[in-house]
Design a protein around this motif. Sequence first.
Motif, PDB file in Angstrom:
ATOM      1  N   GLY A 111       9.211 -29.351  47.329  1.00  0.00           N
ATOM      2  CA  GLY A 111      10.486 -29.286  48.044  1.00  0.00           C
ATOM      3  C   GLY A 111      11.370 -28.129  47.653  1.00  0.00           C
ATOM      4  O   GLY A 111      12.601 -28.257  47.675  1.00  0.00           O
ATOM      5  N   LEU A 112      10.790 -26.971  47.339  1.00  0.00           N
ATOM      6  CA  LEU A 112      11.574 -25.822  46.877  1.00  0.00           C
ATOM      7  C   LEU A 112      12.324 -25.183  48.045  1.00  0.00           C
ATOM      8  O   LEU A 112      11.746 -24.913  49.103  1.00  0.00           O
ATOM      9  CB  LEU A 112      10.653 -24.799  46.215  1.00  0.00           C
ATOM     10  CG  LEU A 112      11.339 -23.681  45.421  1.00  0.00           C
ATOM     11  CD1 LEU A 112      12.048 -24.257  44.202  1.00  0.00           C
ATOM     12  CD2 LEU A 112      10.314 -22.631  44.984  1.00  0.00           C
ATOM     13  N   PHE A 134      14.380 -19.908  52.640  1.00  0.00           N
ATOM     14  CA  PHE A 134      13.243 -20.796  52.892  1.00  0.00           C
ATOM     15  C   PHE A 134      13.646 -22.209  52.505  1.00  0.00           C
ATOM     16  O   PHE A 134      14.540 -22.418  51.673  1.00  0.00           O
ATOM     17  CB  PHE A 134      11.984 -20.354  52.129  1.00  0.00           C
ATOM     18  CG  PHE A 134      12.118 -20.348  50.626  1.00  0.00           C
ATOM     19  CD1 PHE A 134      11.873 -21.495  49.883  1.00  0.00           C
ATOM     20  CD2 PHE A 134      12.478 -19.196  49.952  1.00  0.00           C
ATOM     21  CE1 PHE A 134      11.987 -21.503  48.509  1.00  0.00           C
ATOM     22  CE2 PHE A 134      12.598 -19.193  48.565  1.00  0.00           C
ATOM     23  CZ  PHE A 134      12.351 -20.346  47.839  1.00  0.00           C
ATOM     24  N   GLN A 135      12.954 -23.206  53.116  1.00  0.00           N
ATOM     25  CA  GLN A 135      13.333 -24.600  52.922  1.00  0.00           C
ATOM     26  C   GLN A 135      12.100 -25.475  52.724  1.00  0.00           C
ATOM     27  O   GLN A 135      11.081 -25.290  53.396  1.00  0.00           O
ATOM     28  CB  GLN A 135      14.124 -25.128  54.137  1.00  0.00           C
ATOM     29  CG  GLN A 135      15.408 -24.374  54.440  1.00  0.00           C
ATOM     30  CD  GLN A 135      15.172 -23.094  55.213  1.00  0.00           C
ATOM     31  OE1 GLN A 135      14.319 -23.039  56.100  1.00  0.00           O
ATOM     32  NE2 GLN A 135      15.907 -22.050  54.852  1.00  0.00           N
ATOM     33  N   ASP A 136      12.225 -26.412  51.794  1.00  0.00           N
ATOM     34  CA  ASP A 136      11.270 -27.500  51.593  1.00  0.00           C
ATOM     35  C   ASP A 136       9.826 -27.003  51.476  1.00  0.00           C
ATOM     36  O   ASP A 136       8.921 -27.491  52.138  1.00  0.00           O
ATOM     37  CB  ASP A 136      11.372 -28.504  52.751  1.00  0.00           C
ATOM     38  CG  ASP A 136      10.724 -29.842  52.408  1.00  0.00           C
ATOM     39  OD1 ASP A 136      10.622 -30.157  51.205  1.00  0.00           O
ATOM     40  OD2 ASP A 136      10.302 -30.546  53.335  1.00  0.00           O
ATOM     41  N   THR A 150       7.851 -13.522  50.146  1.00  0.00           N
ATOM     42  CA  THR A 150       8.278 -12.850  48.916  1.00  0.00           C
ATOM     43  C   THR A 150       9.398 -13.613  48.235  1.00  0.00           C
ATOM     44  O   THR A 150       9.451 -13.710  47.002  1.00  0.00           O
ATOM     45  CB  THR A 150       8.724 -11.410  49.226  1.00  0.00           C
ATOM     46  OG1 THR A 150       7.577 -10.659  49.677  1.00  0.00           O
ATOM     47  CG2 THR A 150       9.307 -10.736  48.004  1.00  0.00           C
ATOM     48  N   GLU A 151      10.287 -14.199  49.030  1.00  0.00           N
ATOM     49  CA  GLU A 151      11.416 -14.936  48.448  1.00  0.00           C
ATOM     50  C   GLU A 151      10.945 -16.167  47.670  1.00  0.00           C
ATOM     51  O   GLU A 151      11.530 -16.520  46.640  1.00  0.00           O
ATOM     52  CB  GLU A 151      12.383 -15.341  49.553  1.00  0.00           C
ATOM     53  CG  GLU A 151      13.166 -14.180  50.167  1.00  0.00           C
ATOM     54  CD  GLU A 151      12.369 -13.342  51.146  1.00  0.00           C
ATOM     55  OE1 GLU A 151      12.877 -12.298  51.583  1.00  0.00           O
ATOM     56  OE2 GLU A 151      11.225 -13.732  51.480  1.00  0.00           O
ATOM     57  N   SER A 155      17.300 -26.209  45.713  1.00  0.00           N
ATOM     58  CA  SER A 155      16.756 -27.543  45.480  1.00  0.00           C
ATOM     59  C   SER A 155      15.262 -27.405  45.224  1.00  0.00           C
ATOM     60  O   SER A 155      14.664 -26.350  45.448  1.00  0.00           O
ATOM     61  CB  SER A 155      17.004 -28.468  46.674  1.00  0.00           C
ATOM     62  OG  SER A 155      16.352 -27.971  47.839  1.00  0.00           O
ATOM     63  N   GLY A 156      14.656 -28.492  44.754  1.00  0.00           N
ATOM     64  CA  GLY A 156      13.223 -28.499  44.537  1.00  0.00           C
ATOM     65  C   GLY A 156      12.832 -28.486  43.070  1.00  0.00           C
ATOM     66  O   GLY A 156      13.680 -28.325  42.180  1.00  0.00           O
TER      67      GLY A 156
END
Length: 504
Positions: free
Chosen positions: A265-266, A272-274, A296-297, A310-311
């Motif tokens: 869940g990063l 970027f999400q989840d 890359t991110e 989060s994550g």
Amino acid sequence: MSAQAPVLELKDIVKTFPGVIALDHVSLDILPGEVHALMGENGAGKSTLMKVLGGIYQPDEGDILVAGEKTILRTPLEAKGKGIVFIHQELSLAEELSVAENIYMGELPRKSLGRVDWSKLFSDVDEILGRLNCNFNAQTIVGDLSIANQQMVEIARALTVEATTVIFDEPTASLTDAEKVVLFDIIEDLKSRGVGIVYISHRMEEIFKISDRISVLRDGEYRGTLKASDTNQDELTQLMIGRSLEHTRPDLSQSNGDVALEVKGLSCGKLFQDVSFKVHAGEVVGFYGLVGAGRTEVAETIFGMRNKSSGEIFLNGEKVEINSPADAIAHGISLVPEDRKGQGLVLGMNCRDNMTLPQIDDLTVSGLTAPQSEQEIFKKYRDQLEIKTPNWKQTVGNLSGGNQQKIVIGKWLSMHPNLLIVDEPTRGIDVGSKSEIHNLIRELAGQGYAIIVISSEMPEILSVSDKIVAMFHGEIVHTFTSSNVTEDKLVQAISGIYEPENAA
């Protein structure tokens, strides 16, 4: 085309540096309205030849003819005055200045009393940017632009003069697919106006798409010129490197080890999400997607260059908190960055010191480094990676792109990482060195390294990966295995239209 008089000719050009013959009696001609591709391995002499054309270097022997007249080009300004425009691969922009000031640097329009005519400057540049479909204006500060947009500023310089010859050196290395289309349209427009184009690229598909003739250099010598319509990739490759490349893919059916990295869940703001995935020891996980997809991110967040919103990140089953690159290195994570010259190397430093830089504190006793230990590290990875350099004292900036990349990889391997992240491993590298880097990645996986590879090139990602994570707009669309992936599925996934239930 052959009946036309060349806009530019090089005859028996010789250029030597201490101990090296960079160009050995090279001859070349550029015809009006043609795209003449120049190919060769890194170190073949392409850049040296173009710098001779651009007035950066002066030849030791030989002649340069512009429109049939012998010409001496002592400076880039003299070359530009003769209608020769050089679009460099390495950006040469003043980041603190505006786009307009960069494009017309040294030639700003003037009003009475020598004052700059800012209104005309900005108007003229906005017109040029409009032709390139750029989404920024003349007054934008260059340092605020992405690398891709900075490349478009370099290209815009070619449209400010009545050029007879324009030299493009790896122009698409930082461009999106949409920007490539615009660039190729500009090249077609230049051709229609009788401008001769010299196009340097390692990307075969581009070469065959836009070029009329292709000339090849190898070891500083001219090896021949072929019509693009009369040759193929295999013939060009053999001409470039003197041998045929093996296209067989290593067996990827080996059993992998334990999970080395698990990401759950990063997320990182809007980038970027989840994002969730695993990398096992002995496994290569490829990340593929369009520019801006978040590949890359994700790597930079795992390496501590960005703060996650989060994550969780787990290494060898243990949850870790990584808030900086120092934290990542301490946890055994190494990152070979996308920009090897800007972020991976100190170009003015020698090979040994570049390779041992991350562990300099461990090699320092009472304020003094241990040169014997440094040389042992350098020798080990020079031999393992087959780095071509006369000795450890060689300045890294003088190495070919492929050998520079190997220095960066060796630097991080010397840290004995649990996880190796390699971002765009072969950007700007010739076909022979690409094959070596691909084989190296597979060999490292075979030795038990957990590896993430990020690439914009589909053949590369298919060649080296056990699994491929396809991203679109900051999200993982699907994770493919080497046995169920196809080019069509990958294209659909990175375009956001892939539907796994219809994959069969």
